[in-house]
Scaffold this motif. Structure first.
Motif, PDB file in Angstrom:
ATOM      1  N   UNK A  77      41.456  41.728  45.295  1.00  0.00           N
ATOM      2  CA  UNK A  77      40.863  41.486  43.981  1.00  0.00           C
ATOM      3  C   UNK A  77      41.585  40.332  43.293  1.00  0.00           C
ATOM      4  N   UNK A  78      42.838  40.581  42.903  1.00  0.00           N
ATOM      5  CA  UNK A  78      43.602  39.561  42.180  1.00  0.00           C
ATOM      6  C   UNK A  78      43.808  38.310  43.025  1.00  0.00           C
ATOM      7  N   UNK A 327      44.889  30.553  31.778  1.00  0.00           N
ATOM      8  CA  UNK A 327      46.202  29.973  31.513  1.00  0.00           C
ATOM      9  C   UNK A 327      47.144  30.391  32.630  1.00  0.00           C
ATOM     10  N   UNK A 328      48.214  29.618  32.879  1.00  0.00           N
ATOM     11  CA  UNK A 328      49.130  29.926  33.974  1.00  0.00           C
ATOM     12  C   UNK A 328      49.692  31.346  33.928  1.00  0.00           C
ATOM     13  N   UNK A 329      49.820  31.938  32.768  1.00  0.00           N
ATOM     14  CA  UNK A 329      50.390  33.277  32.667  1.00  0.00           C
ATOM     15  C   UNK A 329      49.398  34.404  32.910  1.00  0.00           C
ATOM     16  N   UNK A 330      48.130  34.082  33.037  1.00  0.00           N
ATOM     17  CA  UNK A 330      47.109  35.110  33.223  1.00  0.00           C
ATOM     18  C   UNK A 330      47.182  35.693  34.622  1.00  0.00           C
ATOM     19  N   UNK A 331      47.234  37.020  34.720  1.00  0.00           N
ATOM     20  CA  UNK A 331      47.286  37.668  36.021  1.00  0.00           C
ATOM     21  C   UNK A 331      45.927  37.576  36.697  1.00  0.00           C
ATOM     22  N   UNK A 332      45.969  37.499  38.032  1.00  0.00           N
ATOM     23  CA  UNK A 332      44.736  37.396  38.792  1.00  0.00           C
ATOM     24  C   UNK A 332      43.811  38.584  38.574  1.00  0.00           C
ATOM     25  N   UNK A 333      44.386  39.767  38.427  1.00  0.00           N
ATOM     26  CA  UNK A 333      43.558  40.961  38.249  1.00  0.00           C
ATOM     27  C   UNK A 333      42.804  40.921  36.927  1.00  0.00           C
ATOM     28  N   UNK A 334      43.394  40.283  35.908  1.00  0.00           N
ATOM     29  CA  UNK A 334      42.707  40.157  34.617  1.00  0.00           C
ATOM     30  C   UNK A 334      41.493  39.237  34.730  1.00  0.00           C
ATOM     31  N   UNK A 335      41.559  38.239  35.613  1.00  0.00           N
ATOM     32  CA  UNK A 335      40.405  37.369  35.830  1.00  0.00           C
ATOM     33  C   UNK A 335      39.240  38.172  36.405  1.00  0.00           C
TER      34      UNK A 335
END
Length: 476
Positions: A77-78, A327-335
């Protein structure tokens, strides 16, 4: 240190690993007689045979689900979302390529694991890359080196990545504190891993199919409700794979290098073909029909399921949602959560959280089993050592939940590459044995008889395999 690891990763994944994976996959496709293409239509029959129990090991289906549990983690997922962010939609195409050629590599390593397996003190089959390095190549030192790499990667590092994705997902969906997520995940992990190999395998044969079907069904639902957009997304994937700029206004253009690197790295991290992890599960099966190639074919189903089905399901959700602020700090799972919320409503964030919990939990548990298996090879599987490993797993789950550890993730990529280089070197050296196994299996299938591996036909191999691993299996 982060800059140094980033430099090493760029060298390993920018060229060495891509050529090595491509080369090994093409080589074993040829040496095995294009076995992944010949048997893809017979996967259903292979699955039917895989549920037949035999003494001395797990069923082939249990071994498949156990290996899938490790493959199907938060990276499905992430990781897919991050690969698309780094390499564009074209990364999805190169993930598919890794799966297609990786199926032949998986067949090779899992067939070798079956061939060189041996029984432990409790009568359970054990094996994996360390065993075929020691028995097939006569290089125990290489098996020790591989076991150390695997213990670092699967016993410790990869578990932080899984736990971090769960913590981010639950924080985003339910505002759940990271410490609570980490503590709960660690407790359930500990309660499960103490049940041992057979206890975990019995759980995974039910859990893995359910969680995989749930995620694929969610993706199909999203695709059905946005059916008019699907052709455009598929076109974009193929255009971006070769560095062509999309025609759509405002879309980013990605180079073929970006797409290829992101796709291969994520594809391998996900389906693990060639990395040497899956053979640890494949060797535990008492395969039916009693032939090393039978388990190799069953494990090819795992590569197909992981990448072609589950990773593609994630990719379609992310791509159908369209460009999202990242943004660079965004976790892949949040996308992934944002994408499903945009496409289907607020329930999407919670649903992704449930799925990532199941994916990550199953992956962490089987990661521990792989590490334990290699402690057995190292003859360091005393009760005290096993509990030390279990405590290490629990602590790394907690650390991954609480902390952002980019340094650890970069280290994971380096260790994964070192594991793969060691394993691919071994299976390439053993490729004549892989060819022999494949030809023996295909010859018997062509004759219309259930394949049975008769080690006495091959005296050189018979001298290498463990006594009792192939000579006292039931015959039809």
């Amino acid at each position: 240190m982060p800059d140094f690891l980033s430099f090493i990763n760029e060298i390993l994944w920018g060229s060495i690993m891509i050529y090595l994976l491509l080369g090994a996959g093409i080589w074993f496709t040829l040496r095995s007689g294009f076995i992944q293409f010949r048997y893809i239509r017979k996967f259903g029959k292979s699955l039917k045979n895989s549920i037949t129990p035999q003494p001395g090991g797990l069923t082939s289906f249990q071994a498949l689900c156990t290996s899938l549990a490790a493959r199907v983690g938060s990276g499905n997922l992430a990781g897919v979302a991050l690969a698309i962010s780094a390499g564009g939609p074209g990364a999805v195409f190169w993930m598919w390529v890794t799966a297609i050629i990786g199926m032949a590599t998986s067949f090779a390593e899992c067939s070798l694991a079956q061939l060189y397996k041996e029984k432990d003190k409790s009568g359970q089959f054990r094996g994996g890359p360390a065993w075929y390095m020691a028995r097939g190549l006569g290089m125990r030192w290489m098996g020790v080196l591989f076991s150390v790499f695997l213990l670092i990667a699967y016993g410790l590092i990869f578990n932080t990545v899984q736990a971090n994705s769960v913590a981010h997902a639950l924080r985003y969906a339910f505002q759940c504190p990271e410490w609570l997520t980490g503590a709960t995940l660690a407790i359930f992990t500990l309660l499960t891993i103490v049940t041992g190999l057979k206890g975990v395998a019995r759980l995974m044969q039910w859990l893995v199919p359910i969680m995989a079907l749930l995620w694929v069904a969610a993706s199909l639902f999203v695709m059905a409700t946005h059916l008019s957009m699907v052709p455009k997304v598929m076109t974009t994937i193929f255009q971006s794979a070769f560095g062509w700029r999309e025609a759509a206004s405002g879309a980013l253009g990605y180079t073929i290098s970006q797409a290829l690197t992101a796709g291969f790295q994520r594809g391998m991290f996900s389906n693990e073909a060639g990395m040497g992890s899956t053979p640890n599960a494949a060797a535990t099966a008492a395969s039916w029909p009693p032939h090393p190639a039978a388990q190799g074919i069953v494990q090819m189903i795992g590569v197909f399921t992981d990448t072609i089905m589950i990773c593609s399901a994630s990719a379609m959700i992310v791509l159908l949602a369209g460009p999202m602020p990242h943004t660079p700090g965004t976790a892949g799972i949040q996308l992934v959560q944002q994408a499903l919320v945009n496409l289907s409503g607020n329930w999407g964030a919670g649903f992704v959280s449930v799925i990532v919990i199941l994916f990550a939990f199953s992956s962490i548990v089987v990661n521990y089993l792989y590490a334990e298996n290699n402690l057995i090879f190292l003859r360091r599987d005393s009760r005290g050592t096993l509990w030390l490993l279990r405590i290490g797993v629990v602590l790394m789950v907690m650390a991954g939940s609480l902390l952002s550890l980019p340094l650890v993730w970069q280290l994971a990529d380096v260790i994964m590459a070192l594991m793969a280089i060691t394993n691919l070197t071994a299976i390439l050296l053993l490729s004549p044995v892989v060819t022999l196994i494949a030809r023996d299996y295909l010859r018997q299938r062509k004759l219309g008889v259930p394949p049975v591996f008769d080690a006495s036909r091959y005296p050189e191999i018979e001298a290498q395999i463990a006594p009792g691993s192939w000579d006292d299996l039931p015959r039809r």
